[in-house]
Structure formats: structure tokens, C-alpha cells
Design a protein around this motif. Structure first.
Motif, PDB file in Angstrom:
ATOM      1  N   ASP A  12       0.877  -1.241  -0.060  1.00  0.00           N
ATOM      2  CA  ASP A  12       0.178   0.026   0.024  1.00  0.00           C
ATOM      3  C   ASP A  12       1.022   1.339   0.167  1.00  0.00           C
ATOM      4  N   PHE A  13       2.000   1.317   0.567  1.00  0.00           N
ATOM      5  CA  PHE A  13       2.917   2.318   0.365  1.00  0.00           C
ATOM      6  C   PHE A  13       3.714   2.388  -0.968  1.00  0.00           C
ATOM      7  N   CYS A  14       3.434   1.539  -1.876  1.00  0.00           N
ATOM      8  CA  CYS A  14       4.515   1.415  -3.153  1.00  0.00           C
ATOM      9  C   CYS A  14       3.343   1.931  -4.323  1.00  0.00           C
ATOM     10  N   GLN A  74       5.345  -3.672  10.340  1.00  0.00           N
ATOM     11  CA  GLN A  74       4.190  -3.850   9.508  1.00  0.00           C
ATOM     12  C   GLN A  74       3.096  -2.774  10.023  1.00  0.00           C
ATOM     13  N   ASP A  75       2.864  -2.090   9.098  1.00  0.00           N
ATOM     14  CA  ASP A  75       1.233  -1.192   9.312  1.00  0.00           C
ATOM     15  C   ASP A  75       0.433  -2.176   9.199  1.00  0.00           C
ATOM     16  N   TRP A  76      -0.565  -2.032  10.570  1.00  0.00           N
ATOM     17  CA  TRP A  76      -1.362  -3.496  10.481  1.00  0.00           C
ATOM     18  C   TRP A  76      -2.716  -2.857  11.147  1.00  0.00           C
ATOM     19  N   HIS A  77      -3.858  -2.339  10.267  1.00  0.00           N
ATOM     20  CA  HIS A  77      -4.906  -1.409  10.771  1.00  0.00           C
ATOM     21  C   HIS A  77      -6.160  -2.248  10.587  1.00  0.00           C
ATOM     22  N   PRO A  78      -7.019  -2.217  11.627  1.00  0.00           N
ATOM     23  CA  PRO A  78      -8.380  -2.932  11.496  1.00  0.00           C
ATOM     24  C   PRO A  78      -9.097  -1.919  10.262  1.00  0.00           C
ATOM     25  N   ALA A 136      -7.711   4.561   3.482  1.00  0.00           N
ATOM     26  CA  ALA A 136      -7.623   3.614   4.161  1.00  0.00           C
ATOM     27  C   ALA A 136      -6.455   2.520   3.556  1.00  0.00           C
ATOM     28  N   HIS A 137      -5.633   2.100   4.512  1.00  0.00           N
ATOM     29  CA  HIS A 137      -4.301   1.547   4.002  1.00  0.00           C
ATOM     30  C   HIS A 137      -3.908   0.302   4.802  1.00  0.00           C
ATOM     31  N   CYS A 138      -3.126  -0.640   4.472  1.00  0.00           N
ATOM     32  CA  CYS A 138      -2.641  -1.650   5.139  1.00  0.00           C
ATOM     33  C   CYS A 138      -3.541  -2.406   5.932  1.00  0.00           C
ATOM     34  N   VAL A 183      -5.851   4.326  18.214  1.00  0.00           N
ATOM     35  CA  VAL A 183      -4.634   5.081  18.292  1.00  0.00           C
ATOM     36  C   VAL A 183      -3.767   4.558  17.077  1.00  0.00           C
ATOM     37  N   ASP A 184      -3.370   5.676  16.479  1.00  0.00           N
ATOM     38  CA  ASP A 184      -2.412   5.382  15.262  1.00  0.00           C
ATOM     39  C   ASP A 184      -0.985   5.066  15.882  1.00  0.00           C
ATOM     40  N   SER A 185       0.017   4.485  15.118  1.00  0.00           N
ATOM     41  CA  SER A 185       1.160   4.339  15.375  1.00  0.00           C
ATOM     42  C   SER A 185       2.129   4.582  14.298  1.00  0.00           C
TER      43      SER A 185
END
Ligand code: VGL
Ligand code: ZN
Length: 208
Positions: free
Chosen positions: A18-20, A51-55, A86-88, A118-120
Motif C-alpha cells: 500500500d505504500f508503493c 508492518q503497518d497493520w490496521h483494522p 484506508a491502507h494496510c 490510536v495510530d502508531s
């Protein structure tokens, strides 16, 4: 510069689809960091991937805030937060590592941003500035004192990870040719890094 010793660690931040280019939150030239990072990995004895890992309903996603657009800044309980497309999202192809990234040498894969509220950005501490990810403890317990940060994106997760590494008592470098910024025209993070004592180094200098 002599590196690759027992107390040196390469931290590869969020090198995910998603970041590429073509991804949901594409960083310009993001995929260009894969080759230098793969080269660097054989030089370091210790490699960590984040690894960015979001619900799917993560609070950093603009869609969770009616009337708001991606890239706007909003106020959260813990301070300012930029809104993102929305990503990852956990379990989706966009959250996978770049398919050409060599994952075989990673001793730890650290996921972050999995709490909805919370983001990280930093691999060490969440954006509430208090919740620890456990990475500092891991590095200390394993005697890893010198942290070399690469990956995506320089102005967010790479930068804040390197700043926190310094703040938490590690030596820290950013590998200039192995990172790219979301906004390449903004030098704010570069200035913050330099002011905090995070030097910039090239992969050529590390491999020499
Ligand atoms: C990142 C924005 C949102 C990053 C992650 O990896 O730099 N940026 N989530
Ligand atoms: Zn994210």
C-alpha cells in the motif's frame, strides 16, 4: 563506517504494497528502496521488519470521520492526527510486504497500528506518546544498541521511529537512499532528525 556487528540492527519500516506505487497510500518512488534494502539485509546480522497493520475501521482513516478528507489534520484525544486513505488493512493484499522484499533474514516482524483508537507511526511508541510497542525492550534485551532505519515513509514512520530510537537511548541513523517521503518537498522531518542527532548515511557507505 563499520557496521554489521552484533549490536547493530537494520529496522525496515512498513515496506508494504500500500505504500508503493499503485497502493492505497503510495509514497513516490517507494518501490525503489527494495533493492538497496535487500542488499543491506545480507550485511546486517540483525534485521527487524515493521508492518503497518490496521483494522478496517481504524480511526486514522478519513472514511471514519464524516465530512473529512484524506490528508486533513484533526484533533484526537491524544493530539493532532493526520487522516489517511484506508491502507494496510489487516489481512488484505495492501498490507502484505512488497513481493520483492527478502523476508527471510528478519528475526522479528513487529506490527503496529492495530488498535482502532490510536495510530502508531513510530515502531517504539504509539501516537498517544505512551503505549509502548515492546521494541525498545526487545532491542535492550538482545543488546542491540545501534539502530539503522530504512523503509517507508521518511516523513512519518521512518522519521518518528528514528527520533524515538534516539530519545530512548539508542544510536540511530536513517539510510538516505533506502527511504522515501510521502511529501518529498517537505524538509521538516529531516531538520528534526538532524537536530535530534540522527545522522543520515548511505547504503554504499554501510556496505563499503
Ligand atoms: C505511515 C502514514 C500512515 C508510514 C503509516 O508507514 O509512514 N504513514 N500510516
Ligand atoms: Zn498507517
Amino acid at each position: 563506517m563499520r557496521t554489521g556487528g552484533e549490536d547493530d540492527v537494520l529496522v525496515v519500516v512498513d515496506l508494504q504494497r500500500d505504500f508503493c506505487p499503485g497502493g492505497a497510500l503510495a509514497v513516490p518512488g517507494g518501490d525503489a528502496v527494495v533493492a538497496p534494502i535487500n542488499r543491506l539485509m545480507s550485511h546486517f546480522r540483525h534485521v527487524i521488519l515493521t508492518q503497518d497493520w490496521h483494522p478496517a475501521d481504524h480511526s486514522s482513516f478519513a472514511a471514519e470521520h464524516p465530512g473529512r478528507q484524506p490528508f486533513e489534520l484533526i484533533r484526537m484525544s491524544y493530539g493532532e492526527q493526520r487522516l489517511w486513505p484506508a491502507h494496510c488493512v489487516i489481512g488484505t493484499p495492501g498490507a502484505e510486504f512488497h513481493p520483492q522484499l527478502d523476508q527471510t533474514r528478519a528475526e522479528l516482524i513487529l506490527r503496529k497500528g492495530f488498535r482502532r483508537e490510536v495510530d502508531s507511526y513510530s515502531a517504539f511508541v504509539e501516537n498517544d506518546h505512551s503505549t509502548q510497542t515492546g521494541l525498545a525492550g526487545y532491542l535492550r534485551e538482545r543488546g542491540l544498541r545501534r539502530v539503522f532505519v530504512a523503509g517507508l515513509a521518511l516523513d512519518y514512520c521512518v522519521g518518528f521511529s528514528a527520533l524515538d530510537a534516539r530519545r530512548l537511548g539508542f544510536e540511530a541513523w536513517v539510510i538516505a537512499d533506502a527511504t522515501r517521503a510521502v511529501d518529498p518537498g517537505d524538509s521538516h522531518m529531516k531538520q528534526r532528525l538532524a537536530a535530534a542527532g540522527v545522522a543520515s548515511v548511505t547504503s554504499d557507505a554501510l556496505l563499503a
